[in-house]
Design a protein around this motif. Structure first.
Motif, mmCIF file in Angstrom:
data_model
loop_
_atom_site.group_PDB
_atom_site.id
_atom_site.type_symbol
_atom_site.label_atom_id
_atom_site.label_comp_id
_atom_site.label_asym_id
_atom_site.label_seq_id
_atom_site.Cartn_x
_atom_site.Cartn_y
_atom_site.Cartn_z
ATOM 1 N N LEU A 53 -2.334 3.870 6.602
ATOM 2 C CA LEU A 53 -1.524 3.171 7.600
ATOM 3 C C LEU A 53 -2.347 2.876 8.849
ATOM 4 N N ILE A 64 3.301 6.706 2.702
ATOM 5 C CA ILE A 64 1.996 6.066 2.860
ATOM 6 C C ILE A 64 1.080 7.064 3.539
ATOM 7 N N GLN A 86 0.792 -1.223 0.000
ATOM 8 C CA GLN A 86 0.000 0.000 0.000
ATOM 9 C C GLN A 86 0.832 1.285 0.000
ATOM 10 N N ALA A 87 2.132 1.162 0.221
ATOM 11 C CA ALA A 87 2.994 2.345 0.229
ATOM 12 C C ALA A 87 3.292 2.808 -1.192
ATOM 13 N N ARG A 88 3.812 4.028 -1.306
ATOM 14 C CA ARG A 88 4.129 4.628 -2.605
ATOM 15 C C ARG A 88 5.604 5.039 -2.628
#
Length: 374
Positions: free
Chosen positions: A106, A101, A67-69
């Protein structure tokens, strides 16, 4: 152990998750009505040695990566004319640095990792009273009461639990005004291109105009100003803000003009560097409750690391939680003092009269230092 965690922010939820991983039950008491009761703010860059380490210990590293960028780590710093001073581009797709994120993403990740009854909503702690045989009697807004053996304050800058340990006073260090621009790629493609996939800082004399890309396609715009004696309401109107940036390139001040909401100002405060307390049985602090610092990218990371270290100590010594707490506190005081000193230096540099020149030297000499992100 009946463990009560006051505050369902990132630190409190990380602590609950890791304790549950060790088979230790804990209840998080959160003042908000639900996970979606209010916006959670912008994006965070999670550091490998702190925030990411805590997520690994929580068994959530894989979910974080999904889900992080990583491209959100890109940042550009410009002067009031729009001239680029620093431009950092991360390795495409790499998680070796500090990927971004969104805070709400989160927080949801952590909430979803907990049992359904681990978080009790609409419970704002207003008082904690020591019980005759040890532990604490907790009173919440509205009159609800409960008891616990161990109370952990993860309740932020205005911590109620902190008052059980210290009467330390907060100091005003800056003013932050926040705005938002929705659906920026479609509605304002020029601003989307200006900011890019990560962060933009426009640095002037004693003031910064910043913008941050979020995963939902919006921009979070922030104006940081040195502490002054002006009333907070001064900053609630766009025309007043635009006056403060008179003479800046219009492509930059367009970030203010395009915002969809009224400006939301707040005072930024910090605890004195090196603040500590004498350990007290059955109670301790993590995160901003323990070591409130200027917001230069360390707050959430240190809160999550606090949580991981405290959980590890309690799991290693469940028969003597007070000893575990003392050991945690001594290590935390040492670790966060250096981080607080660095945060104060960065805050002063970013809002100085010579900020542009200082920032170039800072990033060229120490590219691994944290950058303002939360």
């Amino acid at each position: 152990m009946r463990i009560a965690i006051a505050g369902g922010g990132l630190g409190g939820l990380t602590l609950a998750r890791i304790l549950h991983q060790h088979g230790i039950g804990a209840v998080v008491y959160e003042r908000e009505a639900s996970r979606s009761a209010r916006p959670q703010g912008g994006a965070l860059d999670l550091h490998p040695e702190s925030g990411q380490q805590a997520l690994a210990e929580a068994g959530l590293a894989g979910r974080f990566r999904s889900q992080a960028r990583p491209d959100g780590e890109e940042h550009r710093i410009v002067d009031p004319t729009g001239r680029t001073l620093v431009h950092h581009k991360p390795q495409p797709g790499s998680f070796s640095g500090r990927p971004e994120i969104d805070r709400n993403v989160l927080r949801d990740l952590l909430l979803d990792s907990l049992p359904g009854d681990a978080v009790v909503w609409r419970h704002r702690l207003v008082a904690a009273t020591p019980l005759p045989d040890g532990g604490w009697g907790l009173t919440f807004d509205g009159g609800h009461r409960t008891d616990c053996d161990i109370l952990i304050g993860a309740d932020g800058a205005r911590s109620v639990v902190r008052s059980l340990l210290t009467d330390v006073q907060l100091s005003y260090v800056a003013t932050l005004i926040e705005l938002n621009i929705e659906d920026v790629d479609r509605r304002h493609p020029d601003l989307a291109n200006l900011v890019g996939p990560g962060n933009l800082w426009c640095v002037g004399v004693n003031q910064i105009l910043a913008a941050q890309r979020l995963g939902d396609g919006s921009l979070r715009v922030g104006i940081s100003l040195r502490e002054d004696d002006r009333r907070i309401d001064t900053y609630r109107r766009k025309p007043a803000l635009l006056d403060m940036f008179a003479g800046w390139d219009p492509s930059l001040t367009a970030l203010i003009e395009a915002s969809d909401n009224a400006p939301t100002p707040r005072r930024i405060e910090a605890m004195p560097i090196g603040a500590r307390w004498a350990s007290r049985p059955g109670v301790t602090l993590i995160g901003d409750a323990a070591h409130l610092m200027p917001p230069v990218g360390e707050g959430a990371n240190q809160a999550m690391l606090d949580a991981a270290e405290l959980a590890a100590r309690l799991a290693a010594n469940p028969a003597d939680p007070d000893s575990a707490i003392r050991t945690y506190e001594e290590a935390m005081f040492t670790r966060t003092r250096a981080i607080a000193e660095m945060s104060e230096r960065v805050q002063a540099m970013m809002l100085s009269a010579t900020a542009a020149e200082d920032i170039v030297r800072f990033f060229m000499a120490r590219p691994a230092e944290p950058v303002p992100a939360d």
